[in-house]
Write a protein that holds these residues in place. Structure first.
Motif, PDB file in Angstrom:
ATOM      1  N   GLY A  53      12.520  -3.177  -8.887  1.00  0.00           N
ATOM      2  CA  GLY A  53      14.044  -3.210  -9.120  1.00  0.00           C
ATOM      3  C   GLY A  53      14.358  -3.723  -7.359  1.00  0.00           C
ATOM      4  O   GLY A  53      14.753  -4.416  -7.094  1.00  0.00           O
ATOM      5  N   SER A  54      13.504  -2.789  -6.787  1.00  0.00           N
ATOM      6  CA  SER A  54      14.194  -2.921  -5.662  1.00  0.00           C
ATOM      7  C   SER A  54      13.314  -4.410  -4.759  1.00  0.00           C
ATOM      8  O   SER A  54      12.325  -4.785  -5.138  1.00  0.00           O
ATOM      9  CB  SER A  54      13.236  -1.616  -4.682  1.00  0.00           C
TER      10      SER A  54
ATOM     11  N   ASN B 184       0.220  -4.276  -6.171  1.00  0.00           N
ATOM     12  CA  ASN B 184       0.354  -4.591  -7.714  1.00  0.00           C
ATOM     13  C   ASN B 184       1.520  -3.525  -7.446  1.00  0.00           C
ATOM     14  O   ASN B 184       2.344  -3.683  -9.132  1.00  0.00           O
ATOM     15  CB  ASN B 184      -0.476  -3.807  -8.560  1.00  0.00           C
ATOM     16  N   GLN B 185       2.632  -3.227  -7.144  1.00  0.00           N
ATOM     17  CA  GLN B 185       3.973  -2.944  -7.106  1.00  0.00           C
ATOM     18  C   GLN B 185       5.021  -4.441  -6.955  1.00  0.00           C
ATOM     19  O   GLN B 185       5.560  -4.327  -7.140  1.00  0.00           O
ATOM     20  CB  GLN B 185       4.070  -2.184  -6.379  1.00  0.00           C
TER      21      GLN B 185
ATOM     22  N   LEU C 294       4.581   5.319  -9.619  1.00  0.00           N
ATOM     23  CA  LEU C 294       3.861   4.331  -9.668  1.00  0.00           C
ATOM     24  C   LEU C 294       2.589   4.366  -8.414  1.00  0.00           C
ATOM     25  O   LEU C 294       1.565   3.784  -7.618  1.00  0.00           O
ATOM     26  CB  LEU C 294       4.582   3.036  -9.636  1.00  0.00           C
ATOM     27  N   GLU C 295       3.262   5.163  -7.162  1.00  0.00           N
ATOM     28  CA  GLU C 295       2.709   4.772  -5.829  1.00  0.00           C
ATOM     29  C   GLU C 295       1.804   5.507  -5.544  1.00  0.00           C
ATOM     30  O   GLU C 295       0.287   5.688  -5.825  1.00  0.00           O
ATOM     31  CB  GLU C 295       3.915   5.333  -4.607  1.00  0.00           C
TER      32      GLU C 295
ATOM     33  N   ASN D 139      11.708 -13.196   0.345  1.00  0.00           N
ATOM     34  CA  ASN D 139      12.186 -11.904  -0.176  1.00  0.00           C
ATOM     35  C   ASN D 139      10.910 -10.913  -1.324  1.00  0.00           C
ATOM     36  O   ASN D 139      10.692 -12.073  -2.295  1.00  0.00           O
ATOM     37  CB  ASN D 139      13.172 -11.811  -0.914  1.00  0.00           C
ATOM     38  N   ILE D 140      10.386  -9.690  -0.958  1.00  0.00           N
ATOM     39  CA  ILE D 140       9.523  -9.919  -1.907  1.00  0.00           C
ATOM     40  C   ILE D 140       9.916  -8.229  -2.955  1.00  0.00           C
ATOM     41  O   ILE D 140      10.821  -7.656  -2.934  1.00  0.00           O
ATOM     42  CB  ILE D 140       8.708  -8.284  -1.095  1.00  0.00           C
ATOM     43  N   LYS D 141      10.130  -9.199  -3.900  1.00  0.00           N
ATOM     44  CA  LYS D 141      10.529  -8.340  -5.689  1.00  0.00           C
ATOM     45  C   LYS D 141       9.633  -7.591  -6.381  1.00  0.00           C
ATOM     46  O   LYS D 141       8.218  -7.848  -6.401  1.00  0.00           O
ATOM     47  CB  LYS D 141      10.964  -9.543  -6.648  1.00  0.00           C
TER      48      LYS D 141
END
Length: 250
Positions: free
Chosen positions: A179-180, A160-161, A133-134, A173-175
């Motif tokens: 899933g991380s 967009n991640q 994805l990166e 908190n960045i979801k």
């Protein structure tokens, strides 16, 4: 035997892959289900928990890469199949994932399976797909990368991640879609201010979401459902603004 699922919108391609496996690699792979779309593939993966997924990239409704939006953790390996997509192949190569060009050659298929069997178990699949994805994002001119302040320094994340951001007292908190989670040492208000307005919207005092990953809105319950199945509340004060943003974004 390796438990596997085939996801391809072309019936002939699905059948040919299964027949090639049966003929040239007998008793190596057990195809538990053949699917014609990302949506049916998601259901099959959840029902069968396969070790391996043969995934077509180019499909009419959703492309193969969108499959990963539906899982918090990737517990299966992927062999991509494609007729022609130079950009995707470049990204896949950089991510050390396997791919097969159509029409699929049985020798290439055997080699891909050999690589699969040698790979380590655990979270290797999750890490590779995150890297994929990166790599895809790096080639997208419309995607920006933002530096989020952390206690250790900065965390660079493609916008967009990001699935959503949640307030945690004076932190955020960045979801992410893989899933991380990442903890930014700034308030949600600060993070909201540096995110692109066209894609992100505050829906509640505690949540800013990525509009691209909204699946549905439950008006009665005042909550949204995201592509990973999570449901988040929409406050009464933010409801009209959120609905307008969704309509404009799509």
């Amino acid at each position: 035997m390796i438990k596997a699922v085939i996801i391809d919108d072309e019936l002939n391609a699905r059948d040919l892959l299964e027949k090639t496996l049966d003929r040239y690699l007998p008793n190596r792979v057990n195809i538990v289900e053949k699917c014609n779309s990302v949506d049916s593939g998601v259901t099959a993966i959840r029902n069968h928990a396969p070790e391996l997924v043969f995934l077509d990239i180019q499909m009419p409704e959703k492309n193969g890469f969108e499959l990963f939006n539906y899982f918090d953790k990737i517990n299966f390996e992927v062999i991509f199949t494609t007729a022609f997509d130079r950009f995707a192949i470049k990204a896949i190569k950089r991510s050390a994932l396997d791919y097969l060009l159509k029409p699929i050659n049985h020798l290439d298929l055997a080699e891909a399976l050999k690589k699969f069997e040698k790979k380590n178990e655990g979270n290797a699949a999750q890490k590779k797909l995150s890297l994929l994805l990166e790599n895809l994002n790096v080639n997208d001119q419309n995607v920006s990368k933002i530096a989020f302040p952390t206690l250790e320094g900065f965390e660079l994340v493609h916008t967009n991640q990001i699935l959503y951001c949640r307030a945690e007292s004076n932190y955020c908190n960045i979801k992410k879609i893989d899933g991380s989670t990442k903890m930014a040492s700034k308030t949600l208000k600060y993070v909201e201010g540096i995110l692109p307005e066209h894609a992100f919207k505050r829906i509640h005092k505690s949540y800013v979401i990525n509009l691209n990953y909204v699946v549905r809105y439950h008006k009665t319950n005042k909550e949204i459902e995201l592509t990973n199945g999570e449901k988040l509340p929409v406050s009464f004060r933010k409801e009209e603004e959120f609905i307008n943003a969704i309509l404009q974004n799509h």
